[in-house]
Design an enzyme around this catalytic site. Structure first.
Site, PDB file in Angstrom:
ATOM      1  N   ALA A   1       0.821  -1.219   0.000  1.00  0.00           N
ATOM      2  CA  ALA A   1       0.000   0.000   0.000  1.00  0.00           C
ATOM      3  C   ALA A   1       0.852   1.266   0.000  1.00  0.00           C
ATOM      4  O   ALA A   1       0.308   2.366  -0.138  1.00  0.00           O
ATOM      5  CB  ALA A   1      -0.934   0.008   1.212  1.00  0.00           C
ATOM      6  N   ASP A   2       2.153   1.129   0.130  1.00  0.00           N
ATOM      7  CA  ASP A   2       3.030   2.295   0.152  1.00  0.00           C
ATOM      8  C   ASP A   2       3.192   2.851  -1.260  1.00  0.00           C
ATOM      9  O   ASP A   2       3.551   2.121  -2.191  1.00  0.00           O
ATOM     10  CB  ASP A   2       4.398   1.893   0.708  1.00  0.00           C
ATOM     11  CG  ASP A   2       5.317   3.088   0.883  1.00  0.00           C
ATOM     12  OD1 ASP A   2       5.323   3.675   1.968  1.00  0.00           O
ATOM     13  OD2 ASP A   2       6.013   3.432  -0.092  1.00  0.00           O
ATOM     14  N   VAL A   3       2.927   4.142  -1.420  1.00  0.00           N
ATOM     15  CA  VAL A   3       2.971   4.756  -2.748  1.00  0.00           C
ATOM     16  C   VAL A   3       4.370   4.670  -3.343  1.00  0.00           C
ATOM     17  O   VAL A   3       4.538   4.386  -4.535  1.00  0.00           O
ATOM     18  CB  VAL A   3       2.505   6.224  -2.683  1.00  0.00           C
ATOM     19  CG1 VAL A   3       2.691   6.905  -4.034  1.00  0.00           C
ATOM     20  CG2 VAL A   3       1.043   6.305  -2.261  1.00  0.00           C
TER      21      VAL A   3
END
Length: 220
Positions: free
Chosen positions: A166-168
């Site tokens: 989920a980390d951009v």
């Protein structure tokens, strides 16, 4: 659970497991990922509180707010580290005067209460839990989500196999490394990263660095 791991072995494994990742590793160079120092009994609270404060803010704005709060509620024995009891003792308006938004005031109060009353494990106790158990224990705190705990697993507990899909930054690095012209899905990222285990934390570090590269790794 927290025995540390060899960065050299991790890089060797990643280079052998995936050609595209090998090219990225060759461009970026040696792995410099290192665990954050344990500064004392309030290290866990300080890290989680900092994560809450930084949500949906620029780095500069978050640092300003955190600095104001540290001026009022630091641990007397460890300067610039937040003390949960001192934070809990601050009034609502005192926290708001530091620039803390109303939702984050509630989250900080909940975090301070869970730490002071022992409703979540201590940092030492977390070291004895597996990754999923750490996530389950800490996401009971208001304002603490899976991403926050994954960052703690990588940078404080020094776990080798955390892959924060989920980390951009990780996603963008994944897309850049694989030369994708579309947005990668979490399922696609997890599938590709299967062969990177058990060192996906180091892979994430390289994907973050991929975003910093001005040129794509050369195709060989």
């Amino acid at each position: 659970m927290d025995a540390g791991y060899s960065r050299t072995e991790a890089v060797r494994h990643l280079r052998a497991a995936d050609r595209d990742l090998r090219l990225l590793v060759d461009v970026v160079g040696p792995c410099t990922l290192a665990p954050a120092p344990d500064a004392g009994p309030h290290t866990l609270f300080d890290r989680l509180a900092s994560s809450i404060l930084s949500q949906q803010l620029s780095v500069k704005a978050a640092a300003t707010i955190a600095g104001r709060l540290r001026d009022r509620a630091s641990d007397a024995d460890v300067p610039r580290h937040l003390d949960p009891a001192r934070v809990a003792a601050l009034g609502h308006e005192e926290l708001r005067a530091c620039g803390v938004s109303r939702p984050k005031v509630a989250a900080l109060r909940d975090l301070a209460d869970t730490v002071v009353t022992g409703r979540i494990p201590t940092l030492e106790e977390l070291r004895g839990l597996d990754d999923d158990e750490v996530v389950a224990a800490l996401t009971t705190v208001r304002g603490v989500g899976r991403w926050t705990v994954e960052m703690l697993l990588i940078f404080l507990l020094d776990r080798p196999d955390v892959f924060p899909v989920a980390d951009v930054g990780v996603r963008r690095g994944f897309e850049r490394t694989l030369r994708l012209e579309r947005r990668a899905t979490p399922a696609e990222m997890l599938d590709r990263a299967g062969s990177w285990a058990p060192f996906r934390s180091v892979a994430a570090r390289y994907l973050w660095r991929a975003v910093d590269q001005t040129e794509q790794p050369a195709i060989r």
